[in-house]
Design a protein around this motif. Structure first.
Motif, PDB file in Angstrom:
ATOM      1  N   THR A 285      34.151  32.797  34.417  1.00  0.00           N
ATOM      2  CA  THR A 285      34.590  31.616  33.685  1.00  0.00           C
ATOM      3  C   THR A 285      33.408  30.662  33.546  1.00  0.00           C
ATOM      4  O   THR A 285      32.930  30.104  34.526  1.00  0.00           O
ATOM      5  N   THR A 286      32.925  30.496  32.319  1.00  0.00           N
ATOM      6  CA  THR A 286      31.735  29.681  32.067  1.00  0.00           C
ATOM      7  C   THR A 286      31.989  28.215  32.412  1.00  0.00           C
ATOM      8  O   THR A 286      32.981  27.628  31.990  1.00  0.00           O
ATOM      9  N   GLY A 287      31.074  27.653  33.184  1.00  0.00           N
ATOM     10  CA  GLY A 287      31.144  26.226  33.496  1.00  0.00           C
ATOM     11  C   GLY A 287      32.152  25.841  34.555  1.00  0.00           C
ATOM     12  O   GLY A 287      32.304  24.657  34.857  1.00  0.00           O
ATOM     13  N   ALA A 288      32.859  26.798  35.136  1.00  0.00           N
ATOM     14  CA  ALA A 288      33.855  26.476  36.158  1.00  0.00           C
ATOM     15  C   ALA A 288      33.160  26.101  37.468  1.00  0.00           C
ATOM     16  O   ALA A 288      32.143  26.689  37.837  1.00  0.00           O
ATOM     17  N   PRO A 289      33.693  25.124  38.196  1.00  0.00           N
ATOM     18  CA  PRO A 289      33.066  24.718  39.460  1.00  0.00           C
ATOM     19  C   PRO A 289      33.259  25.750  40.568  1.00  0.00           C
ATOM     20  O   PRO A 289      32.578  25.702  41.584  1.00  0.00           O
ATOM     21  N   VAL A 290      34.205  26.664  40.375  1.00  0.00           N
ATOM     22  CA  VAL A 290      34.470  27.702  41.372  1.00  0.00           C
ATOM     23  C   VAL A 290      34.645  29.038  40.663  1.00  0.00           C
ATOM     24  O   VAL A 290      34.845  29.093  39.455  1.00  0.00           O
TER      25      VAL A 290
END
Length: 332
Positions: A285-290
């Motif tokens: 998942t692009t840009g997800a914090p986790v």
């Protein structure tokens, strides 16, 4: 004593005049006793300080992770998961308070250490110096006893909140996504779950959480796992080399105090009640914090082999989930 007791002339019961009593101090041992008290207090203080750091670190990591996920799950429309992180915040507060109390104790022992250092080289044959040393020794012994008791309590909290468990490696292989027992088509998508808590929230890898569930053999049947935010690089400049040459070092830092690879927060359940599964998450998942692919609701395979957890509208299935919510979106 030269006065006999009334009614029993064979026993002495005092005298007709007062006597002066003097206490004798073995001054030669005062310095040794002070040194011994300081050494014992130093050991107790060191152990308590290490546990305070561990519990305080666990509190910080749990609080930061709870802040992140409570907001994330609220936006994702997953109130059950968001509520789980409210309980994590409460527990993090308990851990923080325990660590703060331990910090007060170690600070007080530092002050006693300074007092003891100030008495070194004193002439303990002098009554004033001897009394000061004896008072310091008594205070150190009390502080040491209290620190030992506090360490026992903190050790329990440390083991409960961020356990180190034997046999954890590979333990999660015995746990399957809850969706495997609901709809195998969605067994690999991210999922969360709710139910009856078996233990307090804890920090650990997926294997650690699985092993903790195994250890709670009469209660735990599964857990909901949420990976922590990945570590980040921080640039640090410092003096180094001949002539004060500046060099740059890159230190890999965990988001919160040396986070172990693969760590997360997990919630153990004695009964599974619901799950929400997300069908529109890209990998990665692009840009997800986790890493959202690691957000999983897992159950002990041995507990549910050959059965279904799919909600039963009739209500006759006791082990079935009450709700299985399909979310045609991602949780970020």
């Amino acid at each position: 004593c030269d006065a006999v007791c009334d009614g029993n002339p064979s026993t002495m019961c005092g005298g007709n005049t007062k006597s002066s009593i003097f206490g004798m101090h073995e001054c030669a041992n005062t310095a040794a006793d002070l040194g011994e008290a300081q050494a014992k207090m130093k050991e107790a203080s060191g152990e308590l300080s290490a546990l305070e750091a561990k519990v305080g670190g666990a509190a910080k990591r749990m609080q930061e992770t709870a802040d992140l996920y409570q907001a994330m799950m609220g936006k994702a429309g997953d109130p059950v998961a968001a509520d789980l992180f409210q309980t994590a915040k409460v527990y993090a507060g308990e851990l923080e308070k325990a660590a703060a109390e331990a910090k007060k104790e170690t600070t007080a022992m530092d002050e006693l250490k300074a007092t003891g250092s100030g008495l070194q080289g004193k002439d303990f044959s002098k009554s004033e110096d001897a009394r000061s040393a004896e008072a310091a020794i008594e205070d150190m012994e009390k502080a040491t006893t209290a620190a030992v008791a506090s360490s026992e309590g903190l050790e329990e909290l440390a083991q409960a909140s961020a356990p180190t468990l034997d046999g954890a490696e590979g333990a999660s292989k015995q746990y399957y996504p809850a969706m495997y027992f609901v709809d195998k088509e969605f067994k690999d998508v991210p999922s969360t779950c709710g139910g009856t808590p078996a233990e307090k929230p804890l920090i650990g890898t997926m294997d650690t959480c699985a092993r903790a569930c195994d250890n709670d053999i009469h209660e735990c049947v599964g857990f909901s796992f949420f990976p922590m935010k990945a570590g980040r690089s921080r640039q640090v400049q410092g003096q180094g080399g001949r002539g004060g040459r500046i060099h740059t070092m890159f230190l890999q830092l965990a988001e919160a105090s040396q986070q172990a690879a693969g760590e997360g927060v997990c919630f153990l359940f004695s009964k599974m009640m619901s799950t929400t599964y997300y069908t529109k998450c890209e990998t990665p998942t692009t840009g997800a914090p986790v890493d959202v692919s690691k957000v999983q609701c897992l159950v002990k395979f041995a507990e549910f082999e050959g059965v279904t957890l799919k909600p039963d509208p009739s209500g006759k299935c006791d082990i079935c989930l009450k709700d299985a919510t399909k979310a045609d979106r991602c949780l970020v």
